[in-house]
Design a protein around this motif. Structure first.
Motif, mmCIF file in Angstrom:
data_model
loop_
_atom_site.group_PDB
_atom_site.id
_atom_site.type_symbol
_atom_site.label_atom_id
_atom_site.label_comp_id
_atom_site.label_asym_id
_atom_site.label_seq_id
_atom_site.Cartn_x
_atom_site.Cartn_y
_atom_site.Cartn_z
ATOM 1 N N ILE A 54 0.814 -1.225 0.000
ATOM 2 C CA ILE A 54 0.000 0.000 0.000
ATOM 3 C C ILE A 54 0.846 1.273 0.000
ATOM 4 O O ILE A 54 0.314 2.371 0.048
ATOM 5 C CB ILE A 54 -0.966 0.043 1.216
ATOM 6 N N THR A 55 2.168 1.113 -0.047
ATOM 7 C CA THR A 55 3.047 2.283 -0.023
ATOM 8 C C THR A 55 3.756 2.432 -1.368
ATOM 9 O O THR A 55 4.252 1.447 -1.924
ATOM 10 C CB THR A 55 4.088 2.152 1.106
ATOM 11 N N VAL A 56 3.777 3.653 -1.868
ATOM 12 C CA VAL A 56 4.373 3.931 -3.164
ATOM 13 C C VAL A 56 5.574 4.860 -2.985
ATOM 14 O O VAL A 56 5.522 5.810 -2.207
ATOM 15 C CB VAL A 56 3.338 4.627 -4.074
ATOM 16 N N ASN A 57 6.654 4.549 -3.681
ATOM 17 C CA ASN A 57 7.763 5.493 -3.784
ATOM 18 C C ASN A 57 7.666 6.199 -5.126
ATOM 19 O O ASN A 57 7.607 5.552 -6.165
ATOM 20 C CB ASN A 57 9.104 4.767 -3.687
ATOM 21 N N TYR A 58 7.631 7.511 -5.071
ATOM 22 C CA TYR A 58 7.453 8.303 -6.286
ATOM 23 C C TYR A 58 8.650 9.225 -6.453
ATOM 24 O O TYR A 58 8.965 9.995 -5.542
ATOM 25 C CB TYR A 58 6.169 9.128 -6.162
ATOM 26 N N GLU A 59 9.292 9.136 -7.594
ATOM 27 C CA GLU A 59 10.471 9.972 -7.815
ATOM 28 C C GLU A 59 10.073 11.404 -8.126
ATOM 29 O O GLU A 59 9.080 11.652 -8.804
ATOM 30 C CB GLU A 59 11.279 9.386 -8.978
ATOM 31 N N GLY A 60 10.850 12.337 -7.600
ATOM 32 C CA GLY A 60 10.613 13.751 -7.864
ATOM 33 C C GLY A 60 10.844 14.101 -9.328
ATOM 34 O O GLY A 60 11.117 13.225 -10.152
ATOM 35 N N HIS A 61 10.710 15.382 -9.644
ATOM 36 C CA HIS A 61 10.806 15.782 -11.041
ATOM 37 C C HIS A 61 12.060 16.568 -11.366
ATOM 38 O O HIS A 61 12.641 17.223 -10.510
ATOM 39 C CB HIS A 61 9.549 16.538 -11.444
ATOM 40 N N ASP A 62 12.436 16.483 -12.649
ATOM 41 C CA ASP A 62 13.679 17.093 -13.109
ATOM 42 C C ASP A 62 13.520 18.585 -13.356
ATOM 43 O O ASP A 62 12.418 19.102 -13.495
ATOM 44 C CB ASP A 62 14.116 16.427 -14.421
ATOM 45 N N GLU A 63 14.649 19.204 -13.466
ATOM 46 C CA GLU A 63 14.758 20.581 -13.954
ATOM 47 C C GLU A 63 14.096 20.637 -15.334
ATOM 48 O O GLU A 63 14.294 19.740 -16.139
ATOM 49 C CB GLU A 63 16.253 20.884 -14.096
ATOM 50 N N PRO A 64 13.269 21.668 -15.609
ATOM 51 C CA PRO A 64 12.695 21.721 -16.963
ATOM 52 C C PRO A 64 13.791 21.895 -18.024
ATOM 53 O O PRO A 64 14.797 22.545 -17.764
ATOM 54 C CB PRO A 64 11.774 22.945 -16.929
ATOM 55 N N ARG A 65 13.580 21.279 -19.154
ATOM 56 C CA ARG A 65 14.586 21.378 -20.221
ATOM 57 C C ARG A 65 14.541 22.782 -20.823
ATOM 58 O O ARG A 65 13.514 23.217 -21.314
ATOM 59 C CB ARG A 65 14.296 20.344 -21.309
ATOM 60 N N THR A 66 15.659 23.480 -20.763
ATOM 61 C CA THR A 66 15.669 24.846 -21.280
ATOM 62 C C THR A 66 16.578 24.991 -22.493
ATOM 63 O O THR A 66 16.538 25.979 -23.193
ATOM 64 C CB THR A 66 16.131 25.859 -20.210
ATOM 65 N N SER A 67 17.419 23.997 -22.723
ATOM 66 C CA SER A 67 18.276 24.079 -23.905
ATOM 67 C C SER A 67 18.554 22.661 -24.378
ATOM 68 O O SER A 67 18.296 21.691 -23.662
ATOM 69 C CB SER A 67 19.596 24.772 -23.575
ATOM 70 N N PHE A 68 19.077 22.532 -25.576
ATOM 71 C CA PHE A 68 19.381 21.203 -26.084
ATOM 72 C C PHE A 68 20.702 20.675 -25.550
ATOM 73 O O PHE A 68 20.962 19.492 -25.562
ATOM 74 C CB PHE A 68 19.397 21.210 -27.615
ATOM 75 N N GLU A 69 21.544 21.581 -25.048
ATOM 76 C CA GLU A 69 22.882 21.161 -24.612
ATOM 77 C C GLU A 69 22.839 20.439 -23.272
ATOM 78 O O GLU A 69 23.593 19.514 -23.036
ATOM 79 C CB GLU A 69 23.839 22.362 -24.481
ATOM 80 N N ILE A 70 21.932 20.920 -22.377
ATOM 81 C CA ILE A 70 21.951 20.350 -21.026
ATOM 82 C C ILE A 70 20.804 19.376 -20.853
ATOM 83 O O ILE A 70 19.635 19.743 -20.964
ATOM 84 C CB ILE A 70 21.852 21.468 -19.958
ATOM 85 N N ASN A 71 21.157 18.132 -20.596
ATOM 86 C CA ASN A 71 20.137 17.117 -20.347
ATOM 87 C C ASN A 71 19.711 17.195 -18.877
ATOM 88 O O ASN A 71 20.534 17.024 -17.987
ATOM 89 C CB ASN A 71 20.734 15.740 -20.662
ATOM 90 N N PRO A 72 18.409 17.447 -18.615
ATOM 91 C CA PRO A 72 17.962 17.547 -17.213
ATOM 92 C C PRO A 72 18.281 16.296 -16.404
ATOM 93 O O PRO A 72 18.434 16.358 -15.189
ATOM 94 C CB PRO A 72 16.446 17.730 -17.333
ATOM 95 N N LYS A 73 18.422 15.162 -17.092
ATOM 96 C CA LYS A 73 18.724 13.903 -16.391
ATOM 97 C C LYS A 73 20.146 13.879 -15.849
ATOM 98 O O LYS A 73 20.531 12.938 -15.149
ATOM 99 C CB LYS A 73 18.536 12.713 -17.326
ATOM 100 N N SER A 74 20.957 14.865 -16.239
ATOM 101 C CA SER A 74 22.316 14.924 -15.712
ATOM 102 C C SER A 74 22.407 15.886 -14.521
ATOM 103 O O SER A 74 23.456 16.020 -13.916
ATOM 104 C CB SER A 74 23.286 15.374 -16.814
ATOM 105 N N LEU A 75 21.303 16.530 -14.186
ATOM 106 C CA LEU A 75 21.307 17.527 -13.104
ATOM 107 C C LEU A 75 20.562 17.010 -11.879
ATOM 108 O O LEU A 75 19.611 16.238 -11.999
ATOM 109 C CB LEU A 75 20.613 18.817 -13.579
#
Ligand SMILES: [Zn+2]
Length: 229
Positions: A54-75
């Motif tokens: 009955i317990t869920v672990n939910y991952e938070g959210h990334d930085e919004p993508r603002t440019s093509f150079e920086i992948n939010p998944k790296s921050l």
């Protein structure tokens, strides 16, 4: 009702909004917050259900993508925006800290999960009880802990027995949806569907495999409960 199935439009109408753009919506109404669970294809345990069922672990959210150079998944996942206001992560964290400090009851959170594009299922009302920061191998993410609330309605009219309830994993729902072709297995209707436990958990059924879960419409469900009683 737990495990009911909605189109995207129906879900938005239920929540009285035009669109639901964000996965995390702190206080979408004054009474509760709302989370959309949508598994990323490369991260299978985004919506991990813990051993108690009955317990869920939910991952938070990334930085919004603002440019093509920086992948939010790296921050690192952000707690505050660039202008210093709390992000949705930050708002959920504040709610946990208020609760930990004994200043408020746990934030009530409604969770919908995505089964297929345009197909959503209501997972239930949850209490937001904890969060932690976790290093995922590349960066720090937030993990929120939510436990199914025993009150499954805002006016306390629906109380469920948590010791006899288990959440159906999203992956199982996806398999059942595909197997049953998005239709009621008894009459073929595609309206008012939900994921039905063939044998309820409280009567010894397990909700963890697709074997005893099926798609049923509201009409056939009523007919079924008439037979049992
Ligand atoms: Zn039916």
């Amino acid at each position: 009702m737990l495990d009911e199935i909605y189109s995207y439009r129906e879900m938005c109408d239920l929540e009285n909004v035009q669109t639901l753009q964000r996965g995390m919506n702190y206080r979408i109404t004054p009474k509760y917050s709302l989370i959309l669970m949508s598994r990323r294809s490369n991260a299978p345990y985004n919506d991990k259900i813990l051993g108690d069922g009955i317990t869920v672990n939910y991952e938070g959210h990334d930085e919004p993508r603002t440019s093509f150079e920086i992948n939010p998944k790296s921050l690192d996942q952000p707690k505050v925006t660039r202008i210093g206001t709390p992000t949705q992560n930050g708002r959920f964290i504040n709610a946990v800290e208020q609760y930990r400090a004994g200043k408020s009851s746990p934030e009530l959170v409604k969770i919908y999960e995505k089964i297929m594009p345009g197909v959503w299922s209501f997972k239930g009302y949850f209490d937001l009880v904890d969060y932690s920061t976790k290093f995922d191998g590349k960066r720090n993410v937030f993990v929120f802990t939510l436990t199914l609330s025993k009150e499954q309605s805002l006016d306390n009219s629906v109380i469920i027995d948590l010791s006899h309830t288990r959440l159906i994993p999203t992956e199982v729902k996806k398999e059942v949806w595909k197997r049953d072709g998005g239709k009621c297995v008894l009459c073929g209707s595609n309206k008012n569907l939900h994921f039905d436990h063939d044998l309820p958990f409280s009567k010894g059924g397990t909700s963890l495999t697709k074997k005893n879960i099926r798609l049923l419409c509201a009409k056939c469900n009523l007919a079924k409960s008439d037979k049992i009683e």
